[in-house]
Design a protein around this motif. Structure first.
Motif, PDB file in Angstrom:
ATOM      1  N   PRO A  84       0.792  -1.231   0.000  1.00 32.60           N
ATOM      2  CA  PRO A  84       0.000   0.000   0.000  1.00 32.60           C
ATOM      3  C   PRO A  84       0.828   1.287   0.000  1.00 32.60           C
ATOM      4  CG  PRO A  84      -1.072  -1.600   1.389  1.00 32.60           C
ATOM      5  CD  PRO A  84       0.263  -2.187   0.988  1.00 32.60           C
ATOM      6  N   ASP A  85       1.877   1.351   0.805  1.00 34.10           N
ATOM      7  CA  ASP A  85       2.694   2.576   0.821  1.00 34.10           C
ATOM      8  C   ASP A  85       3.410   2.788  -0.506  1.00 34.10           C
ATOM      9  OD1 ASP A  85       4.288   0.322   1.509  1.00 34.10           O
ATOM     10  OD2 ASP A  85       5.788   1.612   2.452  1.00 34.10           O
ATOM     11  N   GLU A  86       3.812   1.698  -1.170  1.00 36.09           N
ATOM     12  CA  GLU A  86       4.428   1.806  -2.494  1.00 36.09           C
ATOM     13  C   GLU A  86       3.402   2.310  -3.511  1.00 36.09           C
ATOM     14  OE1 GLU A  86       7.701  -1.693  -2.829  1.00 36.09           O
ATOM     15  OE2 GLU A  86       5.615  -2.353  -2.571  1.00 36.09           O
ATOM     16  N   PHE A  87       2.155   1.811  -3.422  1.00 33.72           N
ATOM     17  CA  PHE A  87       1.113   2.267  -4.335  1.00 33.72           C
ATOM     18  C   PHE A  87       0.870   3.758  -4.150  1.00 33.72           C
ATOM     19  CE2 PHE A  87      -3.134   3.451  -5.540  1.00 33.72           C
ATOM     20  CZ  PHE A  87      -3.251   2.905  -6.801  1.00 33.72           C
ATOM     21  N   VAL A  88       0.789   4.203  -2.914  1.00 32.74           N
ATOM     22  CA  VAL A  88       0.555   5.626  -2.632  1.00 32.74           C
ATOM     23  C   VAL A  88       1.687   6.464  -3.235  1.00 32.74           C
ATOM     24  CG1 VAL A  88       0.396   7.361  -0.810  1.00 32.74           C
ATOM     25  CG2 VAL A  88      -0.882   5.213  -0.609  1.00 32.74           C
ATOM     26  N   ASP A  89       2.933   6.040  -3.049  1.00 32.35           N
ATOM     27  CA  ASP A  89       4.080   6.766  -3.629  1.00 32.35           C
ATOM     28  C   ASP A  89       3.984   6.793  -5.151  1.00 32.35           C
ATOM     29  OD1 ASP A  89       5.077   7.173  -1.075  1.00 32.35           O
ATOM     30  OD2 ASP A  89       6.601   5.583  -1.228  1.00 32.35           O
ATOM     31  N   PHE A  90       3.664   5.651  -5.759  1.00 36.41           N
ATOM     32  CA  PHE A  90       3.513   5.518  -7.211  1.00 36.41           C
ATOM     33  C   PHE A  90       2.426   6.461  -7.716  1.00 36.41           C
ATOM     34  CE2 PHE A  90       0.704   3.181 -10.258  1.00 36.41           C
ATOM     35  CZ  PHE A  90       1.511   3.192 -11.382  1.00 36.41           C
ATOM     36  N   PHE A  91       1.279   6.475  -7.041  1.00 37.09           N
ATOM     37  CA  PHE A  91       0.153   7.308  -7.457  1.00 37.09           C
ATOM     38  C   PHE A  91       0.506   8.788  -7.330  1.00 37.09           C
ATOM     39  CE2 PHE A  91      -3.952   9.324  -7.411  1.00 37.09           C
ATOM     40  CZ  PHE A  91      -4.754   8.536  -8.211  1.00 37.09           C
ATOM     41  N   CYS A  92       1.064   9.177  -6.202  1.00 34.63           N
ATOM     42  CA  CYS A  92       1.410  10.587  -5.988  1.00 34.63           C
ATOM     43  C   CYS A  92       2.452  11.060  -7.012  1.00 34.63           C
ATOM     44  CB  CYS A  92       1.927  10.805  -4.567  1.00 34.63           C
ATOM     45  SG  CYS A  92       0.653  10.645  -3.293  1.00 34.63           S
ATOM     46  N   ALA A  93       3.398  10.204  -7.348  1.00 41.51           N
ATOM     47  CA  ALA A  93       4.441  10.564  -8.317  1.00 41.51           C
ATOM     48  C   ALA A  93       3.881  10.750  -9.722  1.00 41.51           C
ATOM     49  CB  ALA A  93       5.539   9.501  -8.330  1.00 41.51           C
ATOM     50  N   SER A  94       2.771  10.078 -10.033  1.00 40.45           N
ATOM     51  CA  SER A  94       2.214  10.141 -11.389  1.00 40.45           C
ATOM     52  C   SER A  94       0.979  11.047 -11.492  1.00 40.45           C
ATOM     53  CB  SER A  94       1.877   8.733 -11.884  1.00 40.45           C
ATOM     54  OG  SER A  94       0.956   8.108 -11.030  1.00 40.45           O
ATOM     55  N   HIS A  95       0.573  11.675 -10.387  1.00 36.70           N
ATOM     56  CA  HIS A  95      -0.602  12.554 -10.374  1.00 36.70           C
ATOM     57  C   HIS A  95      -0.236  13.846  -9.644  1.00 36.70           C
ATOM     58  CE1 HIS A  95      -2.329   8.588 -11.114  1.00 36.70           C
ATOM     59  NE2 HIS A  95      -3.368   9.220 -11.657  1.00 36.70           N
TER      60      HIS A  95
END
Length: 121
Positions: A84-95
């Motif tokens: 989950p924390d990796e997904f949040v980082d991934f999402f924030c980096a791409s949005h």
């Protein structure tokens, strides 16, 4: 039918592994809506074709904090090996402008293989 880009998870859509997406915005989405998932919608070069992958039907929409995502939800996003924390980082980096505590739209769908993807602009 509205177009939706799945540029960051195209392989997961092609494999029908993705059944949920999180979007910044998309306040208009509602159950019953049909969406055409495309490899890329905006930012195509002049003459670059619109690559329509599949039609999906929205079955649930809700607003929630991005950082509320669970491991099960990461799998439903088509990313079962992502924490989950990796997904949040991934999402924030791409949005741009999205933070871990941002409220996003969680859109769940089912694949509609019976609906042709052609004819949508």
């Amino acid at each position: 039918m509205r177009l939706m880009s799945v540029a960051l998870t195209t392989p997961q859509v092609i494999a029908r592994e993705k059944t949920v997406t999180r979007r910044n915005g998309w306040l208009f989405a509602k159950p019953g809506d049909l969406l055409v998932l495309c490899r890329k919608v905006q930012g195509r070069k002049l003459g670059e074709p619109l690559d329509r992958l599949v039609v999906v039907e929205v079955v649930d929409v809700r607003r929630e904090r991005l950082d509320a995502i669970s491991p099960d939800e990461c799998a439903r996003e088509g990313l079962p090996d992502m924490a989950p924390d990796e997904f949040v980082d991934f999402f924030c980096a791409s949005h741009k402008g999205v933070e871990p505590d941002s409220i996003v739209s969680r859109i769940e769908w089912r694949y509609r293989e019976d609906v042709p993807v052609g004819g949508v602009r």
